[in-house]
Design an enzyme around this catalytic site. Sequence first.
Site, PDB file in Angstrom:
ATOM      1  N   LYS A   1     -57.325   9.174  57.870  1.00 39.11           N
ATOM      2  CA  LYS A   1     -58.419   8.373  58.432  1.00 39.11           C
ATOM      3  C   LYS A   1     -57.991   6.978  58.886  1.00 39.11           C
ATOM      4  O   LYS A   1     -58.629   6.379  59.761  1.00 39.11           O
ATOM      5  CB  LYS A   1     -59.548   8.257  57.407  1.00 39.11           C
ATOM      6  CG  LYS A   1     -60.356   9.527  57.196  1.00 39.11           C
ATOM      7  CD  LYS A   1     -61.288   9.789  58.363  1.00 39.11           C
ATOM      8  CE  LYS A   1     -62.281  10.903  58.035  1.00 39.11           C
ATOM      9  NZ  LYS A   1     -63.280  11.080  59.116  1.00 39.11           N
TER      10      LYS A   1
ATOM     11  N   SER B   1     -55.109  16.867  54.647  1.00 37.92           N
ATOM     12  CA  SER B   1     -55.781  15.704  55.225  1.00 37.92           C
ATOM     13  C   SER B   1     -55.922  14.520  54.291  1.00 37.92           C
ATOM     14  O   SER B   1     -56.050  13.380  54.747  1.00 37.92           O
ATOM     15  CB  SER B   1     -57.165  16.109  55.743  1.00 37.92           C
ATOM     16  OG  SER B   1     -57.935  16.667  54.690  1.00 37.92           O
TER      17      SER B   1
END
Length: 421
Positions: A59, A314
């Site tokens: 992110k 992720s």
Amino acid sequence: MSQQIDKKVFNVEDIIIASHTIKDEISPTPLQYNHLLSERYDCHVYLKREDLQSVRSFKIRGAYNRIKKLNKDELQNGIICASAGNHAQGVAYSCHLLNINGKIFMPSTTPKQKVNQVKFWGKDSVEIVLTGDTFDDAYEKAMECSQAENRTFIHPFDDFDVIAGQGTVAVELLNDCPEKIDYLFAAIGGGGLIAGVGTYLRHFSPTTKLIGVEPQGAPGMKESILKGEVTSLKDIDPFVDGAAVKTVGSKTFTICKEIVDDIIVVPEGKVCTTLLSLYNENAIVVEPTGALSISALDTYTDKIKGKTVVCIISGGNNDIGRMQEIKERSKLYEGLQHYFIVQFPQRPGALREFLFDVLGPNDDISYFEYTKKNNRETGPALVGIELKDKEDYLPLIERIKAKGFLHREVNKDSTLFQMLV
């Protein structure tokens, strides 16, 4: 917005520019060949380790790319965002690095580990507001605050600069992978990661199959693509918090419906089993969302044989306090944990009879609690039994019936399960 317009305002060049924008501050992550998974699935499995980012999630890429491009007017009153935790860390990191005032809204259910990490990365540059039970609740409050305080909103996924930043993951993995990539598996929450990565791969590796993975409790992108429009989910399971989104992005939806080849929906229990396997077998610590891509490999076992597969891990922001729940969900999914309400006759030796004549040699009592007696003859108890193998379940049920114990299987009653377990 039409696909034609989207192509004009977002394309692969934006991702290339983003890779140059973030390169001095965002470290590239390794692409690692995994021998164990490769042998298990009879293929070549590479893991893109975004859990090894400075903020332990991809992110930071999108957040920094977006914030770095803001002008003085957009920064005058500071910035604001809503996040389930990982985007918040990226924004906090960027605020401290660029000396920008930020306000960050997160659900009250956000794991404490993620909240503490946001505080660590943001230092005195950010203010944290915990509100609501889901990302969507926090998003609504953040938007209200953005309007009231005239702060620039940094969207966690539905922004082309954010999508371009996430797409830089693909720039690295194509540079690092020594083989042609046949399949790429990536988690979908709001859709920013697979929209960015997929756009880049479609241009430079057009034969790669793009497989998105969503948790069973929040299949927003799959539902939207099936219905041909962005569709908000009425209820979601917030357990896989990084992907628990009621409404995917309109921009990400427009991109994903054109480029994603398939979306796999994985039960939360399966995600927990994968998470524990990664830790026990590979010493890799991931959060539930980080395990999604690998959790989908079982669904593609036949298709990926002999192929080259990349799974994007992720994120790795997992709260150790959640491990007991993760173990419990995994055992339930694997058929190893069962709960019963058992009516024990109120006579001496009834419990001993259950322990010696009903339990198998490898069965274990994991939970036992008497509830209020409702008559003089029987006393109900909530009993948790852990099995060594799922094949031991039917013999257990047969022994319970043979001994005449009145019982009710809590696992098969979702309402009762939620109330008692």
